[in-house]
Motif scaffolding. Structure first.
Motif, PDB file in Angstrom:
ATOM      1  N   VAL A 232       0.782  -1.163  -0.005  1.00  0.00           N
ATOM      2  CA  VAL A 232       0.010  -0.002  -0.026  1.00  0.00           C
ATOM      3  C   VAL A 232       0.872   1.059  -0.111  1.00  0.00           C
ATOM      4  O   VAL A 232       0.563   2.251  -0.755  1.00  0.00           O
ATOM      5  CB  VAL A 232      -1.037   0.037   1.170  1.00  0.00           C
ATOM      6  N   HIS A 233       1.931   1.360   0.824  1.00  0.00           N
ATOM      7  CA  HIS A 233       2.611   2.706   0.970  1.00  0.00           C
ATOM      8  C   HIS A 233       3.598   2.554  -0.436  1.00  0.00           C
ATOM      9  O   HIS A 233       3.737   3.728  -0.607  1.00  0.00           O
ATOM     10  CB  HIS A 233       3.301   2.576   2.083  1.00  0.00           C
ATOM     11  N   LEU A 234       4.104   1.512  -0.860  1.00  0.00           N
ATOM     12  CA  LEU A 234       4.931   1.661  -2.036  1.00  0.00           C
ATOM     13  C   LEU A 234       3.981   2.032  -2.937  1.00  0.00           C
ATOM     14  O   LEU A 234       4.418   2.946  -3.964  1.00  0.00           O
ATOM     15  CB  LEU A 234       5.227   0.218  -2.494  1.00  0.00           C
ATOM     16  N   SER A 235       2.760   1.716  -3.165  1.00  0.00           N
ATOM     17  CA  SER A 235       1.830   2.347  -4.341  1.00  0.00           C
ATOM     18  C   SER A 235       1.717   3.861  -4.152  1.00  0.00           C
ATOM     19  O   SER A 235       1.755   4.258  -5.458  1.00  0.00           O
ATOM     20  CB  SER A 235       0.441   1.396  -4.273  1.00  0.00           C
ATOM     21  N   LYS A 236       1.407   4.143  -3.004  1.00  0.00           N
ATOM     22  CA  LYS A 236       1.590   5.615  -2.758  1.00  0.00           C
ATOM     23  C   LYS A 236       2.406   6.513  -3.159  1.00  0.00           C
ATOM     24  O   LYS A 236       2.541   7.411  -3.842  1.00  0.00           O
ATOM     25  CB  LYS A 236       1.058   5.952  -1.344  1.00  0.00           C
ATOM     26  N   ASN A 237       3.906   5.881  -2.929  1.00  0.00           N
ATOM     27  CA  ASN A 237       4.889   6.692  -3.082  1.00  0.00           C
ATOM     28  C   ASN A 237       5.339   6.621  -4.596  1.00  0.00           C
ATOM     29  O   ASN A 237       6.088   7.648  -5.204  1.00  0.00           O
ATOM     30  CB  ASN A 237       6.148   6.210  -2.304  1.00  0.00           C
ATOM     31  N   LYS A 382      15.111   5.783 -11.022  1.00  0.00           N
ATOM     32  CA  LYS A 382      15.708   7.112 -10.497  1.00  0.00           C
ATOM     33  C   LYS A 382      15.165   7.576  -8.981  1.00  0.00           C
ATOM     34  O   LYS A 382      15.923   8.075  -8.385  1.00  0.00           O
ATOM     35  CB  LYS A 382      15.349   8.136 -11.561  1.00  0.00           C
ATOM     36  N   SER A 383      14.132   7.007  -8.727  1.00  0.00           N
ATOM     37  CA  SER A 383      13.505   7.625  -7.569  1.00  0.00           C
ATOM     38  C   SER A 383      13.698   6.580  -6.268  1.00  0.00           C
ATOM     39  O   SER A 383      12.725   6.648  -5.258  1.00  0.00           O
ATOM     40  CB  SER A 383      11.930   8.186  -7.848  1.00  0.00           C
ATOM     41  N   PHE A 384      14.241   5.401  -6.655  1.00  0.00           N
ATOM     42  CA  PHE A 384      14.042   4.213  -5.660  1.00  0.00           C
ATOM     43  C   PHE A 384      14.355   4.549  -4.453  1.00  0.00           C
ATOM     44  O   PHE A 384      13.498   4.237  -3.211  1.00  0.00           O
ATOM     45  CB  PHE A 384      14.755   3.203  -6.265  1.00  0.00           C
ATOM     46  N   ASP A 385      15.542   5.313  -4.201  1.00  0.00           N
ATOM     47  CA  ASP A 385      16.077   5.523  -2.670  1.00  0.00           C
ATOM     48  C   ASP A 385      14.938   6.166  -1.823  1.00  0.00           C
ATOM     49  O   ASP A 385      14.728   5.931  -0.744  1.00  0.00           O
ATOM     50  CB  ASP A 385      17.369   5.855  -2.622  1.00  0.00           C
ATOM     51  N   GLU A 386      14.436   7.364  -2.580  1.00  0.00           N
ATOM     52  CA  GLU A 386      13.427   8.275  -1.881  1.00  0.00           C
ATOM     53  C   GLU A 386      12.178   7.539  -1.799  1.00  0.00           C
ATOM     54  O   GLU A 386      11.620   7.556  -0.530  1.00  0.00           O
ATOM     55  CB  GLU A 386      13.353   9.237  -2.897  1.00  0.00           C
ATOM     56  N   ILE A 387      11.630   6.715  -2.626  1.00  0.00           N
ATOM     57  CA  ILE A 387      10.585   5.727  -2.698  1.00  0.00           C
ATOM     58  C   ILE A 387      10.773   4.771  -1.279  1.00  0.00           C
ATOM     59  O   ILE A 387       9.666   4.728  -0.356  1.00  0.00           O
ATOM     60  CB  ILE A 387      10.164   4.986  -3.971  1.00  0.00           C
ATOM     61  N   THR A 391       8.786   4.696   2.216  1.00  0.00           N
ATOM     62  CA  THR A 391       7.801   3.861   2.734  1.00  0.00           C
ATOM     63  C   THR A 391       8.431   2.845   3.706  1.00  0.00           C
ATOM     64  O   THR A 391       7.517   2.462   4.620  1.00  0.00           O
ATOM     65  CB  THR A 391       8.087   2.522   1.475  1.00  0.00           C
ATOM     66  N   GLN A 392       9.656   2.886   4.301  1.00  0.00           N
ATOM     67  CA  GLN A 392      10.208   2.494   5.480  1.00  0.00           C
ATOM     68  C   GLN A 392       9.595   3.441   6.483  1.00  0.00           C
ATOM     69  O   GLN A 392       9.172   2.655   7.701  1.00  0.00           O
ATOM     70  CB  GLN A 392      11.652   2.426   5.447  1.00  0.00           C
ATOM     71  N   THR A 393       9.760   4.565   6.376  1.00  0.00           N
ATOM     72  CA  THR A 393       9.349   5.401   7.397  1.00  0.00           C
ATOM     73  C   THR A 393       7.904   5.371   7.828  1.00  0.00           C
ATOM     74  O   THR A 393       7.325   5.114   8.875  1.00  0.00           O
ATOM     75  CB  THR A 393       9.475   6.895   6.969  1.00  0.00           C
ATOM     76  N   CYS A 395       5.937   2.561   7.224  1.00  0.00           N
ATOM     77  CA  CYS A 395       5.704   1.085   7.653  1.00  0.00           C
ATOM     78  C   CYS A 395       6.378   0.982   8.904  1.00  0.00           C
ATOM     79  O   CYS A 395       5.876  -0.197   9.649  1.00  0.00           O
ATOM     80  CB  CYS A 395       6.077   0.219   6.565  1.00  0.00           C
ATOM     81  N   SER A 396       7.289   1.598   9.424  1.00  0.00           N
ATOM     82  CA  SER A 396       7.752   1.281  10.734  1.00  0.00           C
ATOM     83  C   SER A 396       7.030   1.209  11.896  1.00  0.00           C
ATOM     84  O   SER A 396       7.159   0.450  12.859  1.00  0.00           O
ATOM     85  CB  SER A 396       9.138   2.351  11.065  1.00  0.00           C
ATOM     86  N   ALA A 397       6.080   2.088  11.993  1.00  0.00           N
ATOM     87  CA  ALA A 397       5.013   2.039  13.100  1.00  0.00           C
ATOM     88  C   ALA A 397       4.151   0.746  13.191  1.00  0.00           C
ATOM     89  O   ALA A 397       4.022   0.307  14.326  1.00  0.00           O
ATOM     90  CB  ALA A 397       3.879   3.224  12.939  1.00  0.00           C
ATOM     91  N   ILE A 398       3.778   0.365  12.051  1.00  0.00           N
ATOM     92  CA  ILE A 398       3.048  -0.787  11.911  1.00  0.00           C
ATOM     93  C   ILE A 398       3.659  -2.097  12.303  1.00  0.00           C
ATOM     94  O   ILE A 398       3.347  -2.982  12.659  1.00  0.00           O
ATOM     95  CB  ILE A 398       2.299  -0.949  10.460  1.00  0.00           C
ATOM     96  N   TYR A 399       5.208  -2.020  11.806  1.00  0.00           N
ATOM     97  CA  TYR A 399       5.989  -3.009  11.908  1.00  0.00           C
ATOM     98  C   TYR A 399       6.222  -3.290  13.496  1.00  0.00           C
ATOM     99  O   TYR A 399       6.244  -4.333  14.031  1.00  0.00           O
ATOM    100  CB  TYR A 399       7.441  -2.465  11.292  1.00  0.00           C
TER     101      TYR A 399
END
Length: 423
Positions: A232-237, A382-387, A391-393, A395-399
């Protein structure tokens, strides 16, 4: 903004339950229906409280997905296992829009056995015992001659069930012919009508119910439990990186959230994290898509369902290396990419693109073999690191929440094991 959601989450959950286990089919619906008709005959609760109790009845066994738990839960014996109540309690407390009722789920079996370090008020205990009464009535009528129900309830009156609740049920039964409507299946139409009239959820409530469902299916595997949230978060970003309109971003996120709902029809959750092709072949087969469509049709915006179908098409082409002859929408490609990528990311919290050369090579080769325009893929590179960082930020809460929940799950089950050994 908190606004009405184009997803009927309650009916999505209801239909999903029908795919989980043949022994669970419609049990929650019937319990909710019994409660619904009983609650029509009382002014004890407000309209909102009555709807909340209906939802508790529908979802009361949401923690029961192990074979031994289902065997025990649906047995005629009233001395059944409570492990599913523990996980249901944690699901409600952690994810659902009704966390205030989580203790009702914990104590809806053996409601007076308060050996957990979780307090319950008399008000909530009364609701728990009411749900248990409806639960046992349904189980009894499924497994025994209906004519013996009166003897069963009389036998347990005053010990297991409140005598007043039993009289309440018989009064509602006489007026509404509850058991006859269950037997004829007419009750399903009444439940559908009730849901349509009373379950108009806001965006945050919809997401919470769907998260509750997702984690209830996947709690046995950390990978599968977190997989959907990462997607979900990947798709948004990814959508934002491609400058998709706000409305399109919302549809993409909804499609990503519901994309794998059909996996409830599969026997076991997946934990494969290396074999991307094998993973896709298993998870995105026709039977899974059909289950997804059965659950979502008429329950979601048609655009969401179209995105999910197109993303399935893409994933199957990627898996079989077949040419992509139909031109999928950019939004569908984003949903498909998010699920493929989350297969890896949901098991590794610190990741950058250079750590996944196999995934990078796989995607590049797949786009070439399938004859696809690689514009989106190049933007992703091109945008992978930012995405990934965003995403990690996100998802960290639900992790962290998931791991805290599992720690409490183990702790409460130790208490349960001690109680069972002692008594």
């Amino acid at each position: 903004m908190n606004k009405p959601q184009p997803i009927n989450a309650v009916d999505v959950i209801r239909r999903s339950f029908r795919h989980l286990d043949s022994r669970l089919i419609s049990h929650g619906e019937r319990v909710a229906y019994i409660l619904m008709k009983m609650l029509e005959e009382t002014r004890r609760y407000t309209i909102k409280e009555k709807h909340d109790i209906f939802m508790l009845g529908l979802l009361h066994d949401i923690g029961a997905y192990k074979d031994s738990e289902i065997d025990s839960m649906l047995s005629f014996d009233t001395d059944e296992s409570m492990e599913h109540s523990v996980f249901g309690y944690l699901l409600f407390k952690t994810f659902s829009p009704l966390p205030q009722y989580s203790d009702v789920i914990l104590y809806h079996h053996r409601g007076n056995a308060q050996y957990y370090s979780v307090p319950i008020s008399s008000y909530h205990r009364d609701i728990a015992k009411l749900i248990y009464l409806a639960d046992r009535i349904d189980v009894f009528c499924v497994q025994n001659p209906e004519g013996n129900l009166a003897s069963f309830l009389e036998e347990h009156s005053g010990r297991t069930f409140f005598p007043a609740d039993i009289r309440w049920f018989w009064g509602a039964q006489e007026k509404h012919q509850i058991l006859e409507h269950i037997k004829s299946m007419d009750y399903q139409e009444e439940v559908t009508e009730y849901i349509q009239q009373n379950s108009k959820l806001m965006t945050d409530q919809t997401k919470k119910y769907l998260l509750t469902l997702t984690f209830s299916i996947d709690f046995r595997s950390e990978y599968t439990a977190l997989h959907t949230d990462y997607a979900v978060h990947l798709s948004k970003n990814i959508a934002r990186a491609l400058h998709q309109p706000t409305h399109t971003c919302e549809l993409i996120a909804a499609a990503a959230l519901l994309h794998n709902i059909g996996k409830v029809s599969l026997g076991n959750p997946f934990s494969v994290t290396e074999d991307y092709e094998g993973y896709l072949k298993t998870l995105y087969n026709d039977s899974t898509l059909e289950a997804t469509k059965q659950i979502l049709t008429e329950n979601v915006d048609i655009e969401i369902l179209h995105l999910i179908e197109e993303s399935y098409y893409l994933l199957k082409c990627w898996t079989t290396r077949e040419p992509v002859t139909d031109k999928p929408a950019i939004a569908a490609e984003i949903v498909a990419l998010s699920y493929l990528m989350s297969n890896s990311l949901s098991v590794e919290m610190n990741v950058s693109y250079c750590h996944h050369p196999r995934l990078q090579a796989y995607l590049r080769e797949t786009y070439r073999n399938c004859g696809m325009n690689d514009k989106i893929f190049k933007t992703l590179e091109k945008s992978f690191d930012e995405i990934i960082e965003k995403t990690q930020t996100s998802c960290s809460a639900i992790y962290d929440t998931y791991h805290h929940m599992m720690e409490e799950y183990r702790s409460l089950n130790i208490i349960l094991q001690h109680y069972n050994n002692k008594y």
